[in-house]
Scaffold this motif. Structure first.
Motif, PDB file in Angstrom:
ATOM      1  N   ALA A 204       4.646   3.549  -1.540  1.00  0.00           N
ATOM      2  CA  ALA A 204       5.565   3.439  -2.676  1.00  0.00           C
ATOM      3  C   ALA A 204       4.880   4.084  -3.891  1.00  0.00           C
ATOM      4  N   LEU A 205       4.916   5.418  -3.917  1.00  0.00           N
ATOM      5  CA  LEU A 205       4.051   6.130  -4.861  1.00  0.00           C
ATOM      6  C   LEU A 205       4.397   5.852  -6.321  1.00  0.00           C
ATOM      7  N   ASP A 206       5.692   5.713  -6.653  1.00  0.00           N
ATOM      8  CA  ASP A 206       6.061   5.424  -8.050  1.00  0.00           C
ATOM      9  C   ASP A 206       5.496   4.072  -8.465  1.00  0.00           C
ATOM     10  N   THR A 207       5.637   3.090  -7.562  1.00  0.00           N
ATOM     11  CA  THR A 207       5.125   1.756  -7.874  1.00  0.00           C
ATOM     12  C   THR A 207       3.612   1.804  -8.017  1.00  0.00           C
ATOM     13  N   ASN A 208       2.943   2.547  -7.136  1.00  0.00           N
ATOM     14  CA  ASN A 208       1.485   2.666  -7.225  1.00  0.00           C
ATOM     15  C   ASN A 208       1.072   3.242  -8.582  1.00  0.00           C
ATOM     16  N   THR A 209       1.809   4.241  -9.043  1.00  0.00           N
ATOM     17  CA  THR A 209       1.477   4.860 -10.340  1.00  0.00           C
ATOM     18  C   THR A 209       1.614   3.836 -11.457  1.00  0.00           C
TER      19      THR A 209
ATOM     20  N   TYR B  44      -7.653  -0.202  -1.685  1.00  0.00           N
ATOM     21  CA  TYR B  44      -6.689   0.262  -0.678  1.00  0.00           C
ATOM     22  C   TYR B  44      -5.362  -0.347  -1.053  1.00  0.00           C
ATOM     23  N   LEU B  45      -4.383   0.512  -1.300  1.00  0.00           N
ATOM     24  CA  LEU B  45      -3.097   0.035  -1.801  1.00  0.00           C
ATOM     25  C   LEU B  45      -1.985   0.501  -0.879  1.00  0.00           C
ATOM     26  N   ARG B  46      -1.302  -0.448  -0.238  1.00  0.00           N
ATOM     27  CA  ARG B  46      -0.205  -0.110   0.684  1.00  0.00           C
ATOM     28  C   ARG B  46       0.925  -1.097   0.446  1.00  0.00           C
ATOM     29  N   LEU B  47       1.892  -0.674  -0.351  1.00  0.00           N
ATOM     30  CA  LEU B  47       3.003  -1.564  -0.688  1.00  0.00           C
ATOM     31  C   LEU B  47       4.187  -1.265   0.225  1.00  0.00           C
ATOM     32  N   PRO B  48       5.058  -2.270   0.443  1.00  0.00           N
ATOM     33  CA  PRO B  48       6.236  -1.997   1.274  1.00  0.00           C
ATOM     34  C   PRO B  48       7.098  -0.914   0.642  1.00  0.00           C
TER      35      PRO B  48
END
Ligand SMILES: Nc1ncnc2c1ncn2[C@@H]1O[C@H](COP(=O)(O)OS(=O)(=O)O)[C@@H](OP(=O)(O)O)[C@H]1O
Ligand SMILES: [Mg+2]
Ligand SMILES: [Mg+2]
Ligand SMILES: [Mg+2]
Length: 357
Positions: A238-243, A277-281
């Motif tokens: 979820a790249l936008d959320t990660n940003t 390490y970031l891995r969101l649904p």
């Protein structure tokens, strides 16, 4: 090798090393028609099938009572004889080979002999265990990051032993990972071994008597020094959320993107100062598979880090083949982990994602 699970370690290391030998050889010779697209649109190659055949054959002979949860099954091979013949040939090349010094009682592990197609397909299908909360079981991802494998990037051969839903042993082979993170263009091929209570160690990948394993210890970084480790595939991240999370935390550095559980190994080792390490649904109903996280999570925990979902809850490996409802996976050093979870929750609320993170 000493301590608890010494035999399991020795067998798992020997099995992962042989599978890596196979995947490396296949990459150099992969031809058109040796890759299929699975029902979920993800790719699978002759290397995934034959690596699972090799590891399951070794595990089945070393520990006949243990069930295996493996990613692949042999259905596609039963209806495609040329693919099946190639998988049988590749698996046998590794299983038949002269035993190396890393193997004690090789005959007992199914090594040093040729296997029939039926036997190898049955070995692949031995990975069909449903999992659960009690007893011993192995979790296998013969190639994690198949897309990375196909593009010549990072991928990992991943094996874990679970006992009563807790990961006790994790072994990850990374044929394309630099041995020394300080020399990213130097020699490649690293093996990582974590045993609960005994730390995480790096060994050389080739199946030979090894020099002393190097113990890994995560560095405690300040927030301003952090860098996220994320998936390569946009569908997995979820790249936008990660940003937004990076902005909320004050993480200014560009994320490091890498395929497979090599990310967990890189985090445990401190590669590129990657600190989280970031891995969101991604919100498409995907359930994370236990073989995608079991060994990697132990690598990080035994190097001194914490691994939870995005709510700060421990991952539950007792629910079957998946981790159940997907709240993502967050791994970080103990000093910053809680702050990352708080930032995720804050961003989740501001984006109206309450209940999803
Ligand atoms: N939609 C979706 N969301 C999240 N994860 C998914 C999804 N689809 C697949 N997968 C699994 O991702 C595994 C690879 O994860 P990575 O983090 O290595 O992804 S990436 O290659 O960097 O994109 C990959 O593992 P392998 O199949 O072993 O390669 C899949 O199990
Ligand atoms: Mg796959
Ligand atoms: Mg995988
Ligand atoms: Mg896989």
């Amino acid at each position: 090798m000493s301590g608890t699970l010494a035999a399991e370690q020795q067998v798992a290391i020997a099995a992962v090393r042989r599978a890596c030998q196979l995947t490396t050889a296949v990459f150099n010779n992969l031809v058109k028609g040796e890759t299929l697209v699975k029902g979920d649109k993800s790719p699978v190659t002759v290397a995934d099938f034959s690596a699972q055949a090799v590891i399951n054959t070794i595990l089945t002979h070393a520990f006949p009572e243990d069930p295996i949860i493996g990613e692949e099954d042999a259905a596609d091979l039963r209806s495609n004889t040329s693919l099946r013949d190639r998988v049988v040939q590749l698996a046998n090349e590794v299983l038949e080979a002269e035993p190396q010094a890393d193997v004690g009682e090789q005959a007992a592990w199914g090594l040093g002999r040729t296997w029939s197609a039926d036997e190898l397909l049955a070995a692949i299908d031995k990975g069909n265990y449903e999992g659960g909360r009690s007893g011993r079981m192995w979790a296998l991802d013969p190639i994690d990051g198949t897309k990375g494998f196909l593009r010549g990037g990072q991928y990992a051969v991943c094996l874990a032993l679970l006992v009563n839903a807790r990961v006790e042993l994790g072994v990850i082979g990374c044929p394309n990972l630099p041995i020394d993170p300080a020399s990213p263009d130097g020699a490649r091929g690293a093996l990582f071994v974590a045993v609960r209570g005994q730390g995480t160690h790096q060994l050389p990948l080739p199946p030979a008597p090894s020099p002393a394993p190097v113990r890994l210890q995560m560095r405690e970084l300040r927030i301003a020094q952090l860098r996220f480790l994320e998936s390569v595939e946009k569908a997995h991240a979820a790249l936008d959320t990660n940003t937004r999370i990076a902005q909320t935390l004050g993480v200014g550095r560009y994320p490091m993107r890498m395929d497979s559980q090599a990310k967990y190994a890189a985090l445990a080792r401190g590669d590129g100062d990657g600190g989280v390490y970031l891995r969101l649904p991604t919100g498409v109903g995907y359930r994370e598979k236990i073989w995608d996280h079991a060994p990697g999570s132990l690598l990080v925990e035994e190097a001194g880090g914490l691994v939870t979902d995005s709510r700060g809850q421990p991952l539950d490996f007792g629910l079957g083949r998946t981790l159940g409802e997907n709240y993502g996976v967050i791994a970080a050093g103990k000093g910053v982990h809680r702050k990352v979870i708080e930032a995720i929750q804050q961003v989740g609320r501001s984006m109206g994602m309450t209940g999803r993170l």
